[in-house]
Design a protein around this motif. Structure first.
Motif, PDB file in Angstrom:
ATOM      1  N   LEU A  22      13.679  74.522  48.092  1.00  0.00           N
ATOM      2  CA  LEU A  22      14.022  73.696  49.251  1.00  0.00           C
ATOM      3  C   LEU A  22      14.305  74.616  50.428  1.00  0.00           C
ATOM      4  CD1 LEU A  22      16.813  71.398  47.728  1.00  0.00           C
ATOM      5  CD2 LEU A  22      14.625  70.570  48.555  1.00  0.00           C
ATOM      6  N   THR A  23      14.315  74.042  51.628  1.00  0.00           N
ATOM      7  CA  THR A  23      14.894  74.762  52.755  1.00  0.00           C
ATOM      8  C   THR A  23      16.342  74.306  52.873  1.00  0.00           C
ATOM      9  OG1 THR A  23      14.377  73.099  54.427  1.00  0.00           O
ATOM     10  CG2 THR A  23      12.676  74.788  53.980  1.00  0.00           C
ATOM     11  N   SER A  24      17.135  75.051  53.586  1.00  0.00           N
ATOM     12  CA  SER A  24      18.522  74.672  53.805  1.00  0.00           C
ATOM     13  C   SER A  24      18.603  73.323  54.518  1.00  0.00           C
ATOM     14  CB  SER A  24      19.238  75.761  54.618  1.00  0.00           C
ATOM     15  OG  SER A  24      20.605  75.491  54.712  1.00  0.00           O
ATOM     16  N   ALA A  25      17.706  73.093  55.478  1.00  0.00           N
ATOM     17  CA  ALA A  25      17.699  71.824  56.220  1.00  0.00           C
ATOM     18  C   ALA A  25      17.367  70.652  55.298  1.00  0.00           C
ATOM     19  CB  ALA A  25      16.702  71.898  57.375  1.00  0.00           C
ATOM     20  N   GLU A  26      16.401  70.824  54.390  1.00  0.00           N
ATOM     21  CA  GLU A  26      16.058  69.761  53.439  1.00  0.00           C
ATOM     22  C   GLU A  26      17.233  69.460  52.515  1.00  0.00           C
ATOM     23  OE1 GLU A  26      11.259  70.577  52.892  1.00  0.00           O
ATOM     24  OE2 GLU A  26      12.699  71.691  51.667  1.00  0.00           O
ATOM     25  N   ALA A  27      17.875  70.504  52.010  1.00  0.00           N
ATOM     26  CA  ALA A  27      19.018  70.319  51.119  1.00  0.00           C
ATOM     27  C   ALA A  27      20.159  69.619  51.843  1.00  0.00           C
ATOM     28  CB  ALA A  27      19.482  71.671  50.576  1.00  0.00           C
ATOM     29  N   LYS A  28      20.412  70.015  53.086  1.00  0.00           N
ATOM     30  CA  LYS A  28      21.489  69.397  53.869  1.00  0.00           C
ATOM     31  C   LYS A  28      21.198  67.919  54.101  1.00  0.00           C
ATOM     32  CE  LYS A  28      24.440  70.132  57.875  1.00  0.00           C
ATOM     33  NZ  LYS A  28      25.506  69.416  57.213  1.00  0.00           N
ATOM     34  N   ASP A  29      19.958  67.577  54.395  1.00  0.00           N
ATOM     35  CA  ASP A  29      19.593  66.171  54.591  1.00  0.00           C
ATOM     36  C   ASP A  29      19.815  65.381  53.305  1.00  0.00           C
ATOM     37  OD1 ASP A  29      18.335  63.892  56.040  1.00  0.00           O
ATOM     38  OD2 ASP A  29      16.778  64.187  54.513  1.00  0.00           O
ATOM     39  N   LEU A  30      19.381  65.911  52.175  1.00  0.00           N
ATOM     40  CA  LEU A  30      19.591  65.233  50.896  1.00  0.00           C
ATOM     41  C   LEU A  30      21.082  65.049  50.610  1.00  0.00           C
ATOM     42  CD1 LEU A  30      16.913  67.070  48.738  1.00  0.00           C
ATOM     43  CD2 LEU A  30      16.882  64.651  49.385  1.00  0.00           C
ATOM     44  N   TYR A  31      21.860  66.086  50.855  1.00  0.00           N
ATOM     45  CA  TYR A  31      23.293  66.066  50.586  1.00  0.00           C
ATOM     46  C   TYR A  31      24.017  65.090  51.504  1.00  0.00           C
ATOM     47  CZ  TYR A  31      28.022  67.864  49.822  1.00  0.00           C
ATOM     48  OH  TYR A  31      29.338  67.985  49.522  1.00  0.00           O
ATOM     49  N   ASP A  32      23.717  65.162  52.792  1.00  0.00           N
ATOM     50  CA  ASP A  32      24.421  64.333  53.777  1.00  0.00           C
ATOM     51  C   ASP A  32      24.031  62.860  53.715  1.00  0.00           C
ATOM     52  OD1 ASP A  32      25.780  66.543  54.717  1.00  0.00           O
ATOM     53  OD2 ASP A  32      24.491  66.816  56.481  1.00  0.00           O
ATOM     54  N   ASN A  33      22.829  62.561  53.239  1.00  0.00           N
ATOM     55  CA  ASN A  33      22.327  61.188  53.308  1.00  0.00           C
ATOM     56  C   ASN A  33      22.069  60.549  51.959  1.00  0.00           C
ATOM     57  OD1 ASN A  33      22.175  61.083  56.246  1.00  0.00           O
ATOM     58  ND2 ASN A  33      20.605  62.660  56.001  1.00  0.00           N
ATOM     59  N   ALA A  34      22.526  61.148  50.889  1.00  0.00           N
ATOM     60  CA  ALA A  34      22.247  60.629  49.543  1.00  0.00           C
ATOM     61  C   ALA A  34      22.784  59.214  49.358  1.00  0.00           C
ATOM     62  CB  ALA A  34      22.823  61.555  48.488  1.00  0.00           C
ATOM     63  N   LEU A  35      24.023  58.980  49.712  1.00  0.00           N
ATOM     64  CA  LEU A  35      24.617  57.663  49.502  1.00  0.00           C
ATOM     65  C   LEU A  35      23.902  56.605  50.339  1.00  0.00           C
ATOM     66  CD1 LEU A  35      26.723  56.014  48.057  1.00  0.00           C
ATOM     67  CD2 LEU A  35      28.333  56.556  49.879  1.00  0.00           C
ATOM     68  N   GLY A  36      23.599  56.923  51.589  1.00  0.00           N
ATOM     69  CA  GLY A  36      22.894  55.983  52.450  1.00  0.00           C
ATOM     70  C   GLY A  36      21.529  55.624  51.899  1.00  0.00           C
ATOM     71  N   LYS A  37      20.832  56.605  51.332  1.00  0.00           N
ATOM     72  CA  LYS A  37      19.511  56.349  50.758  1.00  0.00           C
ATOM     73  C   LYS A  37      19.617  55.481  49.499  1.00  0.00           C
ATOM     74  CE  LYS A  37      17.340  60.410  52.719  1.00  0.00           C
ATOM     75  NZ  LYS A  37      16.692  61.695  52.506  1.00  0.00           N
ATOM     76  N   ILE A  38      20.655  55.693  48.721  1.00  0.00           N
ATOM     77  CA  ILE A  38      20.867  54.879  47.518  1.00  0.00           C
ATOM     78  C   ILE A  38      21.178  53.433  47.911  1.00  0.00           C
ATOM     79  CG2 ILE A  38      22.426  54.489  45.572  1.00  0.00           C
ATOM     80  CD1 ILE A  38      22.660  57.578  45.360  1.00  0.00           C
ATOM     81  N   MET A  39      21.969  53.256  48.952  1.00  0.00           N
ATOM     82  CA  MET A  39      22.392  51.916  49.379  1.00  0.00           C
ATOM     83  C   MET A  39      21.267  51.152  50.071  1.00  0.00           C
ATOM     84  SD  MET A  39      25.580  51.786  48.432  1.00  0.00           S
ATOM     85  CE  MET A  39      26.394  50.535  49.375  1.00  0.00           C
ATOM     86  N   ALA A  40      20.276  51.864  50.616  1.00  0.00           N
ATOM     87  CA  ALA A  40      19.208  51.197  51.367  1.00  0.00           C
ATOM     88  C   ALA A  40      18.234  50.462  50.493  1.00  0.00           C
ATOM     89  CB  ALA A  40      18.462  52.234  52.201  1.00  0.00           C
TER      90      ALA A  40
END
Length: 114
Positions: A96-114
């Motif tokens: 991964l890139t750091s930016a990809e990992a940060k996006d996954l980490y920061d938005n995981a719950l929102g993606k699950i709820m969507a």
């Protein structure tokens, strides 16, 4: 080592193991890493094992010899790899890139709820 100003960062290896520790540090610093696995251990155990009493440190190039000499006096250690610009690389394979990992980490719950 801290008092001498040799360390750039330090992070305990706990929840999620070594890869999670490296990823968290990379995301916090906006950097990446390249690491080589220790072939004495299974990949899952090496990267995600949560054994106790481990710390990952990063050291500026000019202090590597001092830190390794200090640790050689009685603290087991392994030189894992290098801090890089952005990619998270394990055994030469970009994960991964750091930016990809940060996006996954920061938005995981929102993606699950969507």
């Amino acid at each position: 080592m801290i008092r001498n100003g040799w360390l750039q960062s330090a992070h305990d290896v706990s929840d999620g193991g070594l890869f999670t520790t490296l990823a968290e540090s990379a995301m916090a610093g906006g950097t990446g890493f390249t690491v080589s696995q220790d072939v004495r251990y299974r990949s899952d155990a090496f990267l995600f094992g949560e054994s106790q009493s481990r710390v990952v440190i990063s050291v500026a190039d000019e202090y590597v010899n001092e830190v390794e000499s200090y640790l050689t006096e009685g603290t087991p250690f392994t030189r894992l790899g290098l801090v890089t610009a952005s990619d998270m690389v394990v055994d030469g394979v970009p994960v991964l890139t750091s930016a990809e990992a940060k996006d996954l980490y920061d938005n995981a719950l929102g993606k699950i709820m969507a």
